[in-house]
Design an enzyme around this catalytic site. Sequence first.
Site, PDB file in Angstrom:
ATOM      1  N   ASP A  12     -90.197  50.099  13.620  1.00 45.49           N
ATOM      2  CA  ASP A  12     -88.857  49.650  13.281  1.00 45.49           C
ATOM      3  C   ASP A  12     -88.087  49.566  14.597  1.00 45.49           C
ATOM      4  OD1 ASP A  12     -86.499  49.151  11.719  1.00 45.49           O
ATOM      5  OD2 ASP A  12     -85.975  51.260  11.960  1.00 45.49           O
ATOM      6  N   LEU A  13     -86.914  48.947  14.590  1.00 45.52           N
ATOM      7  CA  LEU A  13     -86.130  48.828  15.824  1.00 45.52           C
ATOM      8  C   LEU A  13     -84.917  49.756  15.815  1.00 45.52           C
ATOM      9  CD1 LEU A  13     -85.692  47.406  18.550  1.00 45.52           C
ATOM     10  CD2 LEU A  13     -84.445  45.613  17.329  1.00 45.52           C
TER      11      LEU A  13
END
Length: 220
Positions: A12-13
Amino acid sequence: MDLSAKQAVLFDLDGTIIDSAPGIIRSAQYALRHFGREMDEISLRPFIGPPLKECFTEVCGLPEGDAEQAVLYYRERYGTVGKFECSLYPGVEQLLRELWEAGKTVLLATSKPEQFAREILEHFDIARYFHRIGGATFDHTRESKEAVIEYVLDYGGGIGSENAVMVGDRKFDIAGAKAFGMASLGVLYGFGSREELEKAGADCLADSARQVGDLLLGRT
C-alpha cells in the site's frame, strides 16, 4: 506464517510507505469548504485509506452527487500541491532496497490514482525499486483495493496470489488480500490501529519498516 517464502510483495502507499496525512487532510478540507463545511484534522483521519468518493460520503456525510464533485475539488489541490505534502516513513527506503537486492518482486497496490502514486515515488527516488506501480484510475473504473490488487497481480511475472503478500496499514488492505487468498502483513506505524488490523484478520503485524523486512526476508 513464514512470509519470507513469498516471492511477490505488494505495498500500500498511504500509511505504509509515506505519511501522507498533511496533503490528504488539507486537500479534503479545501474540497469541503466549497460546500460550506469545515472538519478538523482528527475528524478527517479516517479519510486516509478508502477511495475518495467513499470518504466524502461516509466520513464527511456528503450526498453522492456532492461527493463526486468533492472528489474533483480535492484533486484540484492534491494534484498540484497536496501530493508532495508527505514524507517517507523511517526505514522504508532501506526496506525497498533490501527487497529488491534479495530478488523479490516488489509491486505497489494503492487506491490513490496511479499517476499521483508514480509521481510521489519518483519524487522520493524510490520508483526504481518497484516492478510495477498500480493504482486507481481517474474515471473510477479501477478504484477499490480489490480491483487494484487484481490489476497488479496481472503483472505478467507468472506470480500467483498464493506466492504473494500484501503489506498495508488499514483493514482495506487486509480485506483485499483475503479476496485473493493472499497473505497479509499489517503495519502499526500507519493510520490503522492494531485492533482494526487484527479484526480484519492480518496474518502478521509489524511495528516498523525494519520489522517488515525481518518478516519478509526471514531475518531473526
